[in-house]
Design a protein around this motif. Sequence first.
Motif, PDB file in Angstrom:
ATOM      1  N   LEU A  71       0.822  -1.208   0.000  1.00  0.00           N
ATOM      2  CA  LEU A  71       0.000   0.000   0.000  1.00  0.00           C
ATOM      3  C   LEU A  71       0.857   1.260   0.000  1.00  0.00           C
ATOM      4  CD1 LEU A  71      -2.768  -1.047   2.570  1.00  0.00           C
ATOM      5  CD2 LEU A  71      -3.020  -0.834   0.085  1.00  0.00           C
ATOM      6  N   MET A  72       1.926   1.264   0.798  1.00  0.00           N
ATOM      7  CA  MET A  72       2.797   2.432   0.828  1.00  0.00           C
ATOM      8  C   MET A  72       3.583   2.564  -0.474  1.00  0.00           C
ATOM      9  SD  MET A  72       3.426   5.117   2.506  1.00  0.00           S
ATOM     10  CE  MET A  72       2.373   4.625   3.874  1.00  0.00           C
ATOM     11  N   ALA A  73       3.978   1.429  -1.066  1.00  0.00           N
ATOM     12  CA  ALA A  73       4.664   1.472  -2.363  1.00  0.00           C
ATOM     13  C   ALA A  73       3.739   2.036  -3.435  1.00  0.00           C
ATOM     14  CB  ALA A  73       5.129   0.067  -2.753  1.00  0.00           C
ATOM     15  N   ALA A  74       2.451   1.709  -3.349  1.00  0.00           N
ATOM     16  CA  ALA A  74       1.484   2.240  -4.309  1.00  0.00           C
ATOM     17  C   ALA A  74       1.369   3.757  -4.174  1.00  0.00           C
ATOM     18  CB  ALA A  74       0.120   1.578  -4.099  1.00  0.00           C
ATOM     19  N   ILE A  75       1.352   4.250  -2.935  1.00  0.00           N
ATOM     20  CA  ILE A  75       1.331   5.699  -2.705  1.00  0.00           C
ATOM     21  C   ILE A  75       2.547   6.350  -3.349  1.00  0.00           C
ATOM     22  CG2 ILE A  75       1.589   7.478  -0.925  1.00  0.00           C
ATOM     23  CD1 ILE A  75      -0.105   5.737   0.922  1.00  0.00           C
ATOM     24  N   PHE A  76       3.706   5.755  -3.149  1.00  0.00           N
ATOM     25  CA  PHE A  76       4.959   6.281  -3.701  1.00  0.00           C
ATOM     26  C   PHE A  76       4.916   6.303  -5.230  1.00  0.00           C
ATOM     27  CE2 PHE A  76       9.270   5.138  -5.264  1.00  0.00           C
ATOM     28  CZ  PHE A  76       9.942   6.320  -4.935  1.00  0.00           C
ATOM     29  N   LEU A  77       4.493   5.208  -5.839  1.00  0.00           N
ATOM     30  CA  LEU A  77       4.491   5.110  -7.299  1.00  0.00           C
ATOM     31  C   LEU A  77       3.463   6.046  -7.934  1.00  0.00           C
ATOM     32  CD1 LEU A  77       4.899   1.239  -7.702  1.00  0.00           C
ATOM     33  CD2 LEU A  77       6.625   3.018  -8.098  1.00  0.00           C
ATOM     34  N   VAL A  78       2.284   6.150  -7.325  1.00  0.00           N
ATOM     35  CA  VAL A  78       1.278   7.082  -7.846  1.00  0.00           C
ATOM     36  C   VAL A  78       1.775   8.521  -7.713  1.00  0.00           C
ATOM     37  CG1 VAL A  78      -1.035   8.032  -7.465  1.00  0.00           C
ATOM     38  CG2 VAL A  78      -0.678   5.555  -7.433  1.00  0.00           C
ATOM     39  N   GLY A  79       2.417   8.823  -6.592  1.00  0.00           N
ATOM     40  CA  GLY A  79       2.968  10.157  -6.395  1.00  0.00           C
ATOM     41  C   GLY A  79       4.044  10.495  -7.416  1.00  0.00           C
ATOM     42  N   LEU A  80       4.892   9.534  -7.729  1.00  0.00           N
ATOM     43  CA  LEU A  80       5.925   9.750  -8.746  1.00  0.00           C
ATOM     44  C   LEU A  80       5.312   9.958 -10.127  1.00  0.00           C
ATOM     45  CD1 LEU A  80       8.805   7.190  -8.003  1.00  0.00           C
ATOM     46  CD2 LEU A  80       8.793   9.656  -7.623  1.00  0.00           C
ATOM     47  N   ALA A  81       4.339   9.134 -10.470  1.00  0.00           N
ATOM     48  CA  ALA A  81       3.731   9.197 -11.805  1.00  0.00           C
ATOM     49  C   ALA A  81       3.011  10.518 -12.045  1.00  0.00           C
ATOM     50  CB  ALA A  81       2.759   8.035 -11.975  1.00  0.00           C
ATOM     51  N   ALA A 120       8.635  13.714  -5.514  1.00  0.00           N
ATOM     52  CA  ALA A 120       9.888  13.644  -6.269  1.00  0.00           C
ATOM     53  C   ALA A 120      10.959  12.971  -5.424  1.00  0.00           C
ATOM     54  CB  ALA A 120      10.344  15.041  -6.670  1.00  0.00           C
ATOM     55  N   VAL A 121      11.816  12.194  -6.078  1.00  0.00           N
ATOM     56  CA  VAL A 121      12.939  11.543  -5.396  1.00  0.00           C
ATOM     57  C   VAL A 121      14.119  12.506  -5.366  1.00  0.00           C
ATOM     58  CG1 VAL A 121      14.604   9.651  -5.479  1.00  0.00           C
ATOM     59  CG2 VAL A 121      12.201   9.238  -6.059  1.00  0.00           C
ATOM     60  N   THR A 152      12.631  11.630  -0.325  1.00  0.00           N
ATOM     61  CA  THR A 152      11.611  12.196  -1.193  1.00  0.00           C
ATOM     62  C   THR A 152      11.177  13.567  -0.702  1.00  0.00           C
ATOM     63  OG1 THR A 152       9.882  11.075   0.082  1.00  0.00           O
ATOM     64  CG2 THR A 152      10.702   9.943  -1.881  1.00  0.00           C
ATOM     65  N   THR A 153      10.528  14.294  -1.580  1.00  0.00           N
ATOM     66  CA  THR A 153       9.929  15.566  -1.211  1.00  0.00           C
ATOM     67  C   THR A 153       8.551  15.660  -1.842  1.00  0.00           C
ATOM     68  OG1 THR A 153      10.206  17.981  -1.192  1.00  0.00           O
ATOM     69  CG2 THR A 153      10.938  16.811  -3.165  1.00  0.00           C
ATOM     70  N   GLU A 154       7.606  16.241  -1.125  1.00  0.00           N
ATOM     71  CA  GLU A 154       6.253  16.407  -1.655  1.00  0.00           C
ATOM     72  C   GLU A 154       6.178  17.718  -2.415  1.00  0.00           C
ATOM     73  OE1 GLU A 154       6.740  16.099   1.778  1.00  0.00           O
ATOM     74  OE2 GLU A 154       6.590  13.918   1.745  1.00  0.00           O
ATOM     75  N   GLN A 155       5.709  17.679  -3.645  1.00  0.00           N
ATOM     76  CA  GLN A 155       5.567  18.896  -4.427  1.00  0.00           C
ATOM     77  C   GLN A 155       4.149  19.053  -4.990  1.00  0.00           C
ATOM     78  OE1 GLN A 155       8.872  18.247  -7.069  1.00  0.00           O
ATOM     79  NE2 GLN A 155       7.690  16.990  -8.496  1.00  0.00           N
ATOM     80  N   GLY A 156       3.260  18.190  -4.554  1.00  0.00           N
ATOM     81  CA  GLY A 156       1.863  18.321  -4.914  1.00  0.00           C
ATOM     82  C   GLY A 156       1.105  19.024  -3.804  1.00  0.00           C
ATOM     83  N   PRO A 157      -0.182  19.252  -3.959  1.00  0.00           N
ATOM     84  CA  PRO A 157      -0.974  19.913  -2.914  1.00  0.00           C
ATOM     85  C   PRO A 157      -1.051  19.065  -1.650  1.00  0.00           C
ATOM     86  CG  PRO A 157      -2.376  19.058  -4.668  1.00  0.00           C
ATOM     87  CD  PRO A 157      -0.975  18.924  -5.156  1.00  0.00           C
ATOM     88  N   VAL A 190      -3.507  16.307  -1.114  1.00  0.00           N
ATOM     89  CA  VAL A 190      -3.244  15.040  -1.795  1.00  0.00           C
ATOM     90  C   VAL A 190      -2.099  14.286  -1.133  1.00  0.00           C
ATOM     91  CG1 VAL A 190      -2.512  13.962  -3.962  1.00  0.00           C
ATOM     92  CG2 VAL A 190      -4.119  15.884  -4.000  1.00  0.00           C
ATOM     93  N   THR A 191      -0.984  14.977  -0.884  1.00  0.00           N
ATOM     94  CA  THR A 191       0.215  14.313  -0.358  1.00  0.00           C
ATOM     95  C   THR A 191       0.230  14.182   1.154  1.00  0.00           C
ATOM     96  OG1 THR A 191       1.481  16.383  -0.133  1.00  0.00           O
ATOM     97  CG2 THR A 191       1.542  15.268  -2.286  1.00  0.00           C
ATOM     98  N   GLY A 192      -0.557  15.007   1.842  1.00  0.00           N
ATOM     99  CA  GLY A 192      -0.543  14.999   3.305  1.00  0.00           C
ATOM    100  C   GLY A 192       0.413  15.996   3.902  1.00  0.00           C
ATOM    101  N   GLY A 193       1.260  16.614   3.064  1.00  0.00           N
ATOM    102  CA  GLY A 193       2.179  17.642   3.545  1.00  0.00           C
ATOM    103  C   GLY A 193       3.146  17.146   4.591  1.00  0.00           C
ATOM    104  N   ALA A 194       3.400  17.985   5.597  1.00  0.00           N
ATOM    105  CA  ALA A 194       4.406  17.670   6.615  1.00  0.00           C
ATOM    106  C   ALA A 194       4.008  16.509   7.509  1.00  0.00           C
ATOM    107  CB  ALA A 194       4.676  18.910   7.472  1.00  0.00           C
ATOM    108  N   PHE A 195       2.720  16.185   7.589  1.00  0.00           N
ATOM    109  CA  PHE A 195       2.289  15.063   8.427  1.00  0.00           C
ATOM    110  C   PHE A 195       2.611  13.722   7.781  1.00  0.00           C
ATOM    111  CE2 PHE A 195      -0.720  12.070  10.332  1.00  0.00           C
ATOM    112  CZ  PHE A 195      -0.614  12.392  11.674  1.00  0.00           C
ATOM    113  N   GLY A 196       2.697  13.712   6.437  1.00  0.00           N
ATOM    114  CA  GLY A 196       2.943  12.461   5.719  1.00  0.00           C
ATOM    115  C   GLY A 196       1.711  12.025   4.943  1.00  0.00           C
ATOM    116  N   PRO A 197       1.841  11.007   4.130  1.00  0.00           N
ATOM    117  CA  PRO A 197       0.755  10.565   3.242  1.00  0.00           C
ATOM    118  C   PRO A 197      -0.557  10.234   3.941  1.00  0.00           C
ATOM    119  CG  PRO A 197       2.807   9.456   2.690  1.00  0.00           C
ATOM    120  CD  PRO A 197       3.056  10.199   3.961  1.00  0.00           C
ATOM    121  N   GLU A 198      -0.486   9.845   5.204  1.00  0.00           N
ATOM    122  CA  GLU A 198      -1.705   9.459   5.920  1.00  0.00           C
ATOM    123  C   GLU A 198      -2.717  10.599   6.007  1.00  0.00           C
ATOM    124  OE1 GLU A 198       0.525   6.379   9.011  1.00  0.00           O
ATOM    125  OE2 GLU A 198       0.566   8.545   9.304  1.00  0.00           O
TER     126      GLU A 198
END
Length: 285
Positions: free
Chosen positions: A78-88, A93-94, A227-232, A235-243
């Motif tokens: 599930l976490m890998a899916a979050i990572f891959l969707v975020g990259l796509a 960004a890595v 990684t760094t979050e560059q989406g809203p 969507v990404t969860g920001g500083a709290f993380g994907p959750e």
Amino acid sequence: MLVALVVGLGIAQTVSSLLATSTFTSVTVNVVSAGSTGLGGLVVARYIDRRTVTDLGFGLDRDWVIDLGFGLVLGAALMAAIFLVGLATDWIAVVDVGFGADRLTGVASLLALFIVVGISEELLLRGVVLTDIAEGLRWRVSVRTAATVGLVVSAAVFGLIHLMNPNSSLASTLSITLAGIMLGLGYVLSGDLAIPTGIHISWNFAQGGLFGFSVSGLDFGTSLVETTEQGPDVVTGGAFGPEAGLLGVGAIIVGMACIAWYVRARYGELRFDPGVTVPELRWEE
């Protein structure tokens, strides 16, 4: 007892957040606080409530280990899916990838931390809180209703405890509560804590140790992939993380569906296990 355990876990979360001034300090404090809280809960449940370990959801046998393996695979997937969707989608960004000795040591320490946290939190919130509520209601309502109330209340407590973490918000609390529903679902459908314990451990480890996301607001600063979050943030969860974002919510919903599919395929039916509502106590002469 239930209130004391919840308050103790909340205090442990707060102390961990306040003292997490470095990766080493953060990991050490979290291991000690989570481990001592979990051990305290186990001792009280075992010797004061006289519960058996099996009644707490840790009936260790071959089936338990198989279910644990499923949970470990699912949480990481599930976490890998979050990572891959975020990259796509360029929402994530890595920045760097590394396998140096210091980084591997840090990641290994995170694995130890998340094993302790996963076991302790599942023991307290599902094994004790959910079970206590479900057993207390069973004599007044149906198994389904008793388990559902226990599931919802334990999930709400799970969300509120994480409200004490850095960078938390109403959105993160609601999302963590939903994650508590997912974890509790693995317990009430199977009757054991193997599935939720596996998910809890590998979800956190993949999140923080593999992909470098914040784990429920905590940034441990060491991972195989930075990684760094560059989406809203929504969507990404920001500083709290994907959750705290839609990516995390989507993964949690998929996780619920996977748990239901697995339980039906493995055990031939999908129902709330009545064992969750029936106490199995240990009496001594």
